[in-house]
Design an enzyme around this catalytic site. Sequence first.
Site: not given
Ligand SMILES: *Cc1c(COP(=O)(O)O)cnc(C)c1O
Length: 422
Positions: A144, A213, A238-239, A387
């Site tokens: 990500f 992560d 939040y997921k 997705r």
């Molecule tokens: C959703 C997600 C994020 C989100 O990071 P924020 O700091 O909350 O915006 C980071 N890393 C991964 C792998 C994600 O899926």
Amino acid sequence: MSEPNASATASLAEEAAKLDAADELRAKRADFVLDDTIYLDGNSLGALPAAVPARLADVVAREWGQLRIRSWEESGWWTAPERIGDRVGRIVGAAPGQVVVGDSTSVNVFKALVGGVRIVQGRPAGRDAGDAVRDEILVDESTFPTDGYIAESAARLTGCTLRPVPAPEMAAAVGPRTAVALVNHVDYRTGRLHDLPGTTAAGHAAGALVVWDLCHSAGALPVGLDAHGVDLAVGCTYKYLNGGPGSPAYLYVAHEHQPRFDSPLPGWNSHADPFGMAPAYTPADGAVRGRVGTPDILSMLALEAALDVWDGVSTAAVRAKSLALTDFFLRCVEAYVPAGRVESVTPAAHERRGSQIALRCADAGEVMAELIRRGVVGDFRRPDVLRFGFTPLYTGFADTERAARVLAAVLAGEPGAPGGVA
Ligand SMILES: *Cc1c(COP(=O)(O)O)cnc(C)c1O
């Protein structure tokens, strides 16, 4: 793949009804605010747990409105990051005292990476498996983006070089120069699940630390942080944890690393005596050391209420249902979608699959827009991926069958009525 026909549709719809009837998590759906929309985007923003609005109203009107400053003590605001951290810890397999909630995932990636490099570089010589110079950070090549950006900055700040490596090759890539490897447990685009136990063990054998992560695995499958000897981990809430838009993230620092965890963001909230207001920084012991500044109480307490839906839920049951849902979705897609129109980029093997199905598809952007218009909400990831996230606490098998049926109709160019919000 074959053309959808009436008998295939009837038999899969019947099977869906049976699977729903036998689903031990089925009753959990009532704990969420949902409508006729088939919501398959819980891997981006989890649905609202029904208990949250009233709890948040109470936090605002009574705890803030009436108790005001007293709530830091009397309403447990001050200790919320660790208290809620322990509840997240139960879901990701961490014993109490190792998870702290706060800040965003991006910020926690920074703390974990720089803190991890400092632990490794600060070790007494001779303790490592390799030589003394560990000046390399490895990062999941298809990470990500935010993790990659932060890793690049963390590398510059710590005098390390950054080397992107495909996550499946991370275990082989860690070496005598590696300080820390950063890996996504589940790939956000493909839904591929990476080998957390094996990669962590390989990192340790090479004398390195591994940062995980968990954004796309926490709440979707058992993670087993303690069981697998994970060093450091971060994730959002939040997921699949349904904490709400921008709800605070978390940082896991294993007990064994806490005494040497030297945060690059040592704010007053992680001070051993925060109200001593001392000019010099002395870190607190334990998970508190991962804090920075004043916590975002409204979001944090919304998350705490959202986590109530996990009471009595086993992550093993969640995982079993997640795999059953994604298997069933793939079967329905195979049965209904015109041949050659989509290709799954999510691994078929259960041990390599997270809780989403990603389908490569020409015109994916337009296809998803039309799906959403017809009441099936997934998302589109450029350039060509549809997705579909499956949240076992509220997604059913009938939803799954209907989503595939609507997808097939869109791809076949059949007209369809708008659907969804009742
Ligand atoms: C959703 C997600 C994020 C989100 O990071 P924020 O700091 O909350 O915006 C980071 N890393 C991964 C792998 C994600 O899926």
